[in-house]
Design an enzyme around this catalytic site. Sequence first.
Site, PDB file in Angstrom:
ATOM      1  N   ASP A 163       0.820  -1.211   0.000  1.00 35.78           N
ATOM      2  CA  ASP A 163       0.000   0.000   0.000  1.00 35.78           C
ATOM      3  C   ASP A 163       0.854   1.261   0.000  1.00 35.78           C
ATOM      4  O   ASP A 163       1.965   1.272   0.528  1.00 35.78           O
ATOM      5  CB  ASP A 163      -0.893   0.045   1.244  1.00 35.78           C
ATOM      6  CG  ASP A 163      -1.996  -0.995   1.228  1.00 35.78           C
ATOM      7  OD1 ASP A 163      -2.055  -1.802   0.275  1.00 35.78           O
ATOM      8  OD2 ASP A 163      -2.809  -1.004   2.175  1.00 35.78           O
ATOM      9  N   HIS A 207       3.743  -2.107   3.189  1.00 40.18           N
ATOM     10  CA  HIS A 207       3.648  -0.732   2.692  1.00 40.18           C
ATOM     11  C   HIS A 207       4.949  -0.345   1.989  1.00 40.18           C
ATOM     12  O   HIS A 207       6.029  -0.428   2.601  1.00 40.18           O
ATOM     13  CB  HIS A 207       3.388   0.246   3.840  1.00 40.18           C
ATOM     14  CG  HIS A 207       2.056   0.048   4.493  1.00 40.18           C
ATOM     15  ND1 HIS A 207       1.836  -0.959   5.400  1.00 40.18           N
ATOM     16  CD2 HIS A 207       0.884   0.717   4.352  1.00 40.18           C
ATOM     17  CE1 HIS A 207       0.574  -0.906   5.807  1.00 40.18           C
ATOM     18  NE2 HIS A 207      -0.019   0.098   5.184  1.00 40.18           N
TER      19      HIS A 207
END
Length: 206
Positions: free
Chosen positions: A33, A175
């Site tokens: 992400d 992430h």
Amino acid sequence: MYLSYSPLWLQWFYPTLTWHKSREENIIFLTFDDGPIPVVTPFVLNTLKKFQAKATFFCIGENIDKYPEVFSDVIESGHAVGNHTYNHLKGWNTKDNDYLDNIQKCTLHTGIRLFRPPYGRITKSQIKALKIQNPEIEIVMWDVLSGDFDQSITAEKCIENVLKNVKNGSIIVFHDSLKAFERLEKSLPIILEILTKQGYSFKTLL
């Protein structure tokens, strides 16, 4: 406060969201992400290549506009991309129309087939509106959270978070962000090595 896994009661409360895939095969779905970001996203791409692993990148539209070359590298490396809003909006704090407009702005780059709400925060009314507006959309959550965004924990804790919760069909969240990089850089290669030795393969969500 967060959990490194998604409890069954939460999955029950949001039954139309995707929390994991089939438990029948030794396949894991890695997701990243908040990118694309220079340095961090290329590191992820290089690491995935070493293990012949594919992943899905839930990208922020604003970052795509800032770093189009990095985004192109994600696509050209054979990975899937998903929509993560244009400005990383938290659904709980955003009016429905503003939230949908922000998602739509990101679709110019990523399309709408896959969507992940930033922070995992989305309201039932937003879910309903999204599915009416885009019947083909798949709203993807997760069942394993590495915690790499948490600057108070170590890379070793990220490894533990993943390995103790992963199973067939798991969707794991990492992430590719500057905030996460210190832990991601150390933990991702080790996690990939261990899971590869355990017989897992890594595929995209598309």
